[in-house]
Design an enzyme around this catalytic site. Structure first.
Site, mmCIF file in Angstrom:
data_model
loop_
_atom_site.group_PDB
_atom_site.id
_atom_site.type_symbol
_atom_site.label_atom_id
_atom_site.label_comp_id
_atom_site.label_asym_id
_atom_site.label_seq_id
_atom_site.Cartn_x
_atom_site.Cartn_y
_atom_site.Cartn_z
ATOM 1 N N LYS A 332 -38.565 -22.558 19.744
ATOM 2 C CA LYS A 332 -38.148 -21.237 19.260
ATOM 3 C C LYS A 332 -38.515 -20.178 20.301
ATOM 4 C CE LYS A 332 -38.786 -18.643 14.888
ATOM 5 N NZ LYS A 332 -39.222 -18.863 13.498
ATOM 6 N N SER A 406 -36.185 -17.981 9.743
ATOM 7 C CA SER A 406 -35.859 -17.415 11.023
ATOM 8 C C SER A 406 -35.643 -18.476 12.100
ATOM 9 C CB SER A 406 -36.986 -16.470 11.459
ATOM 10 O OG SER A 406 -38.202 -17.174 11.663
ATOM 11 N N SER A 430 -39.826 -19.837 7.218
ATOM 12 C CA SER A 430 -38.892 -19.853 8.347
ATOM 13 C C SER A 430 -38.629 -21.231 8.936
ATOM 14 C CB SER A 430 -39.425 -18.961 9.467
ATOM 15 O OG SER A 430 -39.214 -17.620 9.141
#
Ligand code: TIU
Length: 727
Positions: A332, A406, A430
Site C-alpha cells: 500500500k 482504504s 481497511s
C-alpha cells in the site's frame, strides 16, 4: 510447508502404541545439535564427558532431517545458549555445579572461554549447529536459555502460528534438553514422538530410562519410535532431491497460479522466477485497461526482471529456497519503500522514503519479488475505494461495484491474481472490507505483532498492518515472515508465547465455540447478506462449531466510539497543526468534508479521556466474551460488511455509505482484536438488487479473535475456508 499430496494422517509403529500424526500439523524438532554439545572442547565435554554417543546421533538425525524436509514437514531447530552479557543465565545454571564441594569437573562454566569461543554464548562458533544439520532458509531456529525449549522463548507462539500440534523430536541430550522439551510440550497439549536413533546423551544408562519414562504407563509424556518406520512412512511422499534430477532442458512454463505453495512447488521443479515475473507483468499490463486505478507506482519492468534474475542466482539450490522465493507482492502506498515516493494518495503529503518499512524488508529478505505500490483511499481514510486522486478501482467481480477501501489496490490486485499477496493496513476495517469485496483473505493481526514503522499514520494508536492473500495459509506464511518485535514501534507487543494449550487429538481438536451478533445488529445487513451469513453459520456448525450467545454490546459500543466519539480526531493528530489549513484545497473533497466536520466538533480533552476510559471498559468486556471464562467463545463471527454498494451509490452519499460499511469492522482495533476476513461463497447480483442480473458477487465473513489469539483464529478461519473449497 507441507506438500498437498501428503495424506491427512500418517501412522508409525511406536511405543506404547502407534503414533498417528497429521503431517500438515507436524513439525520435526531438532534439539540443540550444537558444536558445544557434540564436539571436543565444548560445554558437553565438561558436562558429560563421553562424546562418542552424542556424535553417533548426528548421522541418523541428518537422515531424519532430510526425509522430513523432502516430505515438506515444518522444521524447527533449537540452540541452548545465553546473551553475551549473561543477563538471561540464572545462577542455577552458572553456580550450582561449579560450587559442588568436590568439584574438579566444572572448572569452566557457561560464558567462560573455551577453544570454540565462550561456552554456550550466542554468536560464538561453539554455540552454532553442526554443519551436517545446518538449518535451511525458512526453518525456524529457537534460541533458548533453558534446558526445555519453552521457557523464555517464542517456540509456543511459533508452533501455534504454523498450526502445529504434533512433534517428531530429535537431538541432544536425551536425559536433559530432549526429555525436558517433550515434558514441556506435553503440558502444552502437543503430541510428541521421540526418535530413538536421533537422540543420545552423555550417560548410556540414562538414554534407555529417559526414553522409557516418556512412554511409560501407556504414554505418560508421549511416544518413542525408531528412525526406519518413519523414513518408510514418509518416503512415498517425498520429492526427489534436486541433485538427483537432471536440469530440465526447457524451463517449465507457469500455469499462472500465484498461491505460495503452488509457486514453491513450481520453483522446486525448476520454474524460473524470471518466467513468473514476465507473466505477472504482462498480465498487469492487460488488466490495467480493465480496471485502472490499482497502482500508484509500478516498478519498471527491467528492474523487476533484474530482481528475479538476482534471486535465481542467489538461490541455486532448489531444495533450499526461502519461504517467499520469487513470490510477487505489492504494498500500500502509505508504507515506505526506500528511494520511492510515499503518497498516501495525498500528493501534498508525498515524501521520498530514505529507508523501507521493516515489513517490506522482511518479505524481501525471504525472497519476495516487489512489483509496486498500490492505490488507497486518501490518508487511508475510508472503506469505499472511491476517495483517491489516483483513480477508482472497482471490485474484481463487477465493474459497477466498489472495490472497498482504504486498501483498494491491495485487494483488487490479489483478487485479480496480479500478485500473490499484498501488504496493506487496517485501522477501522481497511484491510477487511475490500478483501470481502474482492473475494480474498484479509488478515489483520493483533496490533503490535507487525511493526508499523515506516507507515504514514492514519490514526497512530489504532493503525495496524494487514496481510491480503488468496488463502488463509498464505496469510499465515506472510505473517510469520513479517512478524518481529520492533522496539521502535511504541505499540509493539511482547513477542513471547501466549500460554494457552493446543488440542492435538480427540474431539477438542475439531470443536470450537463461536458467537455472532444478535438479530438487531444483523438487521442493518442487506437481506441476501443475512441469508449468506446464516449459511456460513450452518457451515461452522457442521464443521464442529458450537454457537453460543454472547454479549454483543462491547463490540457495538466500541464501534460507535471510533467515529461518533473523539477518536476520529487522532486522524489529525499526526499532521502538523497548520497542515489542514494549508492543504485544505489539495484534499479529496470527501476527506476535506470529513476533516472539517471533525474540527467543527471542537472535542475537548475531557471527552477524549472519557472515550479512552470507555475503550478500556469495552476491551475488558470483549476479553470476557473471547476468553476462557464462563460463556466465553473462541471466536466471534460477523459478516465482513453489511452490503455491497455500487460506485454510483457511494458517490451519491459518500460519508454515510462509507460509515455503514464499517458496522462489523470499526471495533476491531479499538478492542485490540485480531481479525481474519475469509471468502464465504457468492450470490447473484439480482439477490442484492431485485431486477439486476445473475452476475456473481462475493460474500465474506470475518473471524474475530482475542488479543494475540491470532494462531487459533487463523486456524478456525482456515478450516472454514477448506470446508468451502471441499464442497
Ligand atoms: N547438561 C546436559 O546434558 N545438556 C544440556 O545442558 N543441554 C542439552 O541437553 N541440550
Amino acid at each position: 510447508m507441507a506438500t498437498s499430496q501428503l495424506p491427512s494422517l500418517l501412522s508409525i509403529d511406536a511405543k506404547p502404541y502407534a503414533f498417528a500424526f497429521p503431517p500438515q500439523h507436524t513439525a520435526l524438532l531438532v534439539i540443540d545439535m550444537q558444536r558445544d554439545f557434540l564436539l571436543a572442547g565444548g560445554f558437553g565435554a565438561i558436562q558429560g564427558g563421553n562424546l562418542e554417543a552424542v556424535q553417533a546421533s548426528i548421522a541418523p538425525t541428518k537422515k531424519l532431517l532430510e526425509v522430513c524436509r523432502r516430505a515438506g514437514l515444518t522444521v524447527f531447530h533449537t540452540r541452548e545458549g545465553h546473551k553475551p552479557d549473561m543477563s538471561d543465565c540464572p545462577s542455577s545454571k552458572l553456580v550450582r555445579q561449579a560450587e559442588a564441594p568436590e568439584n574438579t569437573q566444572h572448572t569452566l562454566v557457561i560464558g567462560d572461554k573455551g577453544p570454540m569461543g565462550r561456552l554456550l554464548v550466542r554468536g560464538e562458533y561453539g554455540h552454532d549447529i553442526v554443519d551436517e544439520l545446518a538449518p535451511l532458509p525458512g526453518e525456524v531456529v529457537i534460541d533458548k536459555p533453558g534446558k526445555g525449549s519453552f521457557w523464555n522463548t517464542t517456540i509456543l507462539h511459533k508452533l501455534k502460528a504454523r498450526a502445529i500440534t504434533h512433534l517428531i523430536v530429535a537431538g541432544v541430550t536425551t536425559e536433559c534438553c530432549f526429555a525436558t522439551t517433550i515434558r514441556e510440550a506435553n503440558d502444552r497439549g502437543f503430541e510428541c514422538c521421540g526418535i530413538e536413533e536421533a537422540t543420545a546423551g552423555y550417560n548410556a544408562e540414562f538414554k534407555c530410562s529417559s526414553l522409557e519414562m516418556l512412554y511409560w504407563s501407556q504414554g505418560l509424556f508421549g511416544f518413542v519410535s525408531s528412525l526406519q518406520p518413519l523414513v518408510d512412512t514418509l518416503e512415498p511422499y517425498t520429492t526427489a532431491p534436486t541433485s538427483l534430477t537432471s536440469p530440465p532442458i526447457t524451463p517449465p512454463a507457469w500455469d499462472g497460479n500465484v498461491t505460495i505453495p503452488s509457486l514453491q512447488a513450481a520453483y522446486r521443479a525448476g520454474l524460473s522466477p524470471v518466467t513468473v515475473a514476465e507473466g505477472v507483468l504482462k498480465y498487469i499490463e492487460q488488466y490495467e485497461t480493465e480496471n485502472p486505478g490499482v497502482w500508484i507506482h509500478r516498478v519498471p519492468k527491467d528492474v523487476v526482471l533484474e530482481a528475479a534474475k538476482a534471486l535465481a542466482a542467489k538461490y541455486p539450490d532448489k531444495s533450499a529456497l526461502p519461504p517467499l522465493f520469487g513470490v510477487p507482492f505489492n504494498i500500500k502506498d502509505s508504507l515506505d519503500v526506500a528511494g520511492l515516493p510515499t503518497t498516501t494518495a495525498c500528493p501534498p503529503l508525498t515524501h521520498i522514503a530514505s529507508t523501507s518499512s521493516p515489513v517490506y524488508d522482511s518479505v524481501i529478505a525471504q525472497g519476495a519479488l516487489f512489483i509496486g505500490k498500490t492505490n488507497l483511499d486518501q490518508l487511508a481514510t475510508g472503506l469505499t475505494g472511491c476517495r483517491s486522486p489516483y483513480g477508482r478501482p472497482h471490485s474484481v467481480f463487477h465493474n459497477d461495484y466498489i472495490s472497498g477501501g482504504s486498501s483498494s489496490g491491495n485487494c483488487v490486485s490479489v483478487g485479480a491474481s496480479l500478485v500473490s499477496f499484498s501488504i496493506a493496513t487496517d485501522t477501522a476495517g481497511s484491510g477487511r472490507v475490500p478483501s470481502g469485496f474482492n473475494g480474498v483473505v484479509g488478515y489483520k493481526p493483533t496490533r503490535g505483532l507487525l511493526s508499523t514503522v515506516g507507515l504514514v499514520p492514519a490514526c497512530l494508536s489504532l493503525d495496524c498492518i494487514a496481510i491480503i492473500s488468496r488463502t488463509v495459509a498464505d496469510a499465515r506464511t506472510v505473517w510469520q515472515v513479517a512478524e518481529a518485535y520492533d522496539p521502535r514501534d511504541r505499540y509493539a507487543k511482547n513477542p513471547l508465547g501466549f500460554e494457552r494449550h493446543v488440542n492435538a487429538t480427540g474431539p477438542g481438536a475439531r470443536k470450537f465455540t463461536f458467537g455472532i451478533p444478535p438479530p438487531e445488529a444483523l438487521s442493518v445487513c442487506a437481506p441476501v447478506y443475512r441469508a449468506m451469513f446464516h449459511k456460513a453459520i450452518a457451515r461452522l456448525q457442521a464443521m464442529g462449531g458450537e454457537l453460543r450467545p454472547i454479549d454483543w454490546s462491547p463490540f457495538e459500543k466500541a464501534g460507535r466510539l471510533l467515529y461518533d466519539g473523539t477518536f476520529v480526531s487522532e486522524r489529525l493528530a499526526s499532521l502538523p497543526d497548520d497542515w489542514l489549513e494549508k492543504n485544505r484545497g489539495h484534499l479529496h473533497p470527501v476527506i476535506r468534508e470529513l476533516f472539517e466536520a471533525v474540527e467543527a466538533r471542537g472535542s475537548t480533552a475531557v471527552q477524549a479521556y472519557r472515550d479512552l476510559q470507555a475503550k478500556a471498559l469495552y476491551t475488558r468486556q470483549a476479553e470476557l466474551v473471547l476468553g476462557y471464562g464462563d460463556g466465553g467463545v473462541d471466536v466471534v463471527v460477523v459478516p465482513t460488511a453489511p452490503t455491497h454498494w455500487t460506485v454510483e451509490e457511494v458517490l451519491e452519499d459518500p460519508i454515510r455509505k462509507n460509515s455503514a460499511l464499517g458496522e462489523f469492522t470499526h471495533f476491531g482495533n479499538v478492542l485490540d482484536l485480531c481479525c481474519v476476513a475469509v471468502p464465504a461463497g457468492a450470490y447473484a447480483e439480482g439477490e442484492l438488487r431485485p431486477g439486476a442480473g445473475d452476475a456473481p458477487l462475493p460474500f465474506s465473513v470475518t473471524f474475530l479473535g482475542g488479543s494475540r489469539m491470532d494462531a487459533e483464529t487463523l486456524e478456525i478461519a482456515r478450516r472454514f475456508e477448506q470446508g468451502l473449497l471441499n464442497r
